[in-house]
Design an enzyme around this catalytic site. Structure first.
Site, short mmCIF file in Angstrom:
data_model
loop_
_atom_site.label_atom_id
_atom_site.label_comp_id
_atom_site.label_asym_id
_atom_site.label_seq_id
_atom_site.Cartn_x
_atom_site.Cartn_y
_atom_site.Cartn_z
N TYR A 121 10.94 9.50 1.15
CA TYR A 121 10.99 8.50 0.07
C TYR A 121 11.58 9.00 -1.25
O TYR A 121 11.71 8.22 -2.19
CB TYR A 121 9.58 7.95 -0.18
CG TYR A 121 8.96 7.29 1.05
CD1 TYR A 121 9.51 6.11 1.57
CD2 TYR A 121 7.86 7.84 1.69
CE1 TYR A 121 8.96 5.51 2.69
CE2 TYR A 121 7.30 7.25 2.82
CZ TYR A 121 7.86 6.08 3.31
OH TYR A 121 7.31 5.48 4.42
N GLU A 129 12.92 -8.87 1.74
CA GLU A 129 12.07 -7.73 2.13
C GLU A 129 12.87 -6.44 1.89
O GLU A 129 14.04 -6.35 2.27
CB GLU A 129 11.72 -7.87 3.62
CG GLU A 129 10.85 -6.73 4.14
CD GLU A 129 10.53 -6.88 5.63
OE1 GLU A 129 11.01 -7.85 6.26
OE2 GLU A 129 9.83 -6.02 6.15
N PRO A 184 0.79 -1.23 0.00
CA PRO A 184 0.00 0.00 0.00
C PRO A 184 0.83 1.29 0.00
O PRO A 184 1.86 1.37 0.65
CB PRO A 184 -0.83 -0.11 1.29
CG PRO A 184 -0.20 -1.17 2.10
CD PRO A 184 0.49 -2.09 1.14
N ASN A 185 0.34 2.23 -0.77
CA ASN A 185 0.88 3.59 -0.87
C ASN A 185 2.21 3.70 -1.62
O ASN A 185 2.70 4.80 -1.83
CB ASN A 185 1.02 4.24 0.53
CG ASN A 185 -0.31 4.32 1.24
OD1 ASN A 185 -1.27 4.85 0.69
ND2 ASN A 185 -0.40 3.76 2.44
N ALA A 228 3.30 -0.64 4.97
CA ALA A 228 2.92 -0.73 6.38
C ALA A 228 2.52 -2.14 6.80
O ALA A 228 2.60 -2.48 7.98
CB ALA A 228 1.77 0.24 6.66
N ASN A 230 8.25 -5.25 -0.93
CA ASN A 230 8.15 -4.12 -0.02
C ASN A 230 6.69 -4.10 0.43
O ASN A 230 5.81 -3.65 -0.31
CB ASN A 230 8.51 -2.80 -0.71
CG ASN A 230 8.46 -1.64 0.29
OD1 ASN A 230 7.88 -1.75 1.37
ND2 ASN A 230 9.03 -0.50 -0.10
N ARG A 241 4.19 11.11 -2.17
CA ARG A 241 4.08 11.04 -0.70
C ARG A 241 5.42 11.38 -0.03
O ARG A 241 6.48 11.01 -0.53
CB ARG A 241 3.62 9.63 -0.28
CG ARG A 241 4.68 8.56 -0.51
CD ARG A 241 4.22 7.16 -0.18
NE ARG A 241 4.02 6.93 1.23
CZ ARG A 241 4.22 5.74 1.82
NH1 ARG A 241 4.65 4.69 1.11
NH2 ARG A 241 4.00 5.59 3.09
N ARG A 254 12.93 5.34 12.47
CA ARG A 254 11.64 6.05 12.45
C ARG A 254 10.79 5.66 13.67
O ARG A 254 11.32 5.23 14.68
CB ARG A 254 10.94 5.77 11.11
CG ARG A 254 11.77 6.24 9.91
CD ARG A 254 11.09 5.95 8.59
NE ARG A 254 9.83 6.69 8.46
CZ ARG A 254 8.91 6.42 7.52
NH1 ARG A 254 9.12 5.43 6.66
NH2 ARG A 254 7.81 7.12 7.47
N HIS A 302 12.72 -2.13 2.23
CA HIS A 302 12.08 -0.88 2.63
C HIS A 302 12.94 0.27 2.12
O HIS A 302 14.16 0.26 2.34
CB HIS A 302 11.93 -0.76 4.15
CG HIS A 302 10.95 -1.74 4.71
ND1 HIS A 302 9.59 -1.57 4.58
CD2 HIS A 302 11.13 -2.91 5.35
CE1 HIS A 302 8.97 -2.59 5.14
NE2 HIS A 302 9.88 -3.43 5.62
#
Ligand code: DQA
Length: 144
Positions: A22, A98, A9-10, A77, A74, A17, A107, A100
């Protein structure tokens, strides 16, 4: 070698964003560069993005039927809480990495845990879009 990249998502909003986190490159831009690199390296690469948990799970299960050799994911969330995506990944016996874009460990605390990481071969965080390229290289040169 057949590889699948899954973005959660996103991530389709990359370039729009939170650009301070990012970066400014668009989702399509990054994925196009990745596809070009895959072509140069003789990798059969498919890229998939979904904003829904079920869509991601369906695609992971499809990867089994398609005999994909490795998955780069990725999860966005969902990394932090989707046991259903973890279970789907665990049910397929191929290498998984994985990725990110951001350094999730620098964070908010809720980003410090990944429920996905324990079912993956490895994890790349904090290196921006380069993480996808490194994951693809790792699949080709080291894992598969
Ligand atoms: C992300 C990190 C996640 O915590 C966040 O929810 C995202 C993007 C990353 O690529 O840095 O959507 O997966």
């Amino acid at each position: 070698m057949k590889l699948l990249v899954i973005n959660g998502p996103n991530l389709n909003f990359l370039g729009i964003r939170e650009r301070g986190i990012y970066g400014t490159e668009s989702y399509d831009g990054i994925m196009e560069r990745l596809k070009e690199k895959a072509k140069e390296d003789g990798i059969d690469l498919e890229v998939f993005q979904s904003n829904s948990e079920g869509g991601i799970i369906d695609r992971i299960q499809q990867a089994y039927h398609d005999r994909v050799n490795g998955i780069i994911i990725n999860p966005g969330a969902y990394a932090h809480y989707s046991i259903a995506i973890r279970d789907a990944l665990a049910s397929i016996e191929v290498p998984k990495i994985e990725v990110h874009m951001s350094n999730v460990y620098k964070r908010e605390e809720f980003r410090h845990t990944s429920v996905i990481a324990p079912v993956c071969t490895g994890e790349i965080v904090g290196l921006g879009s380069m993480g996808y390229f490194l994951a693809m290289d790792a699949m080709k040169e080291y894992i598969i």
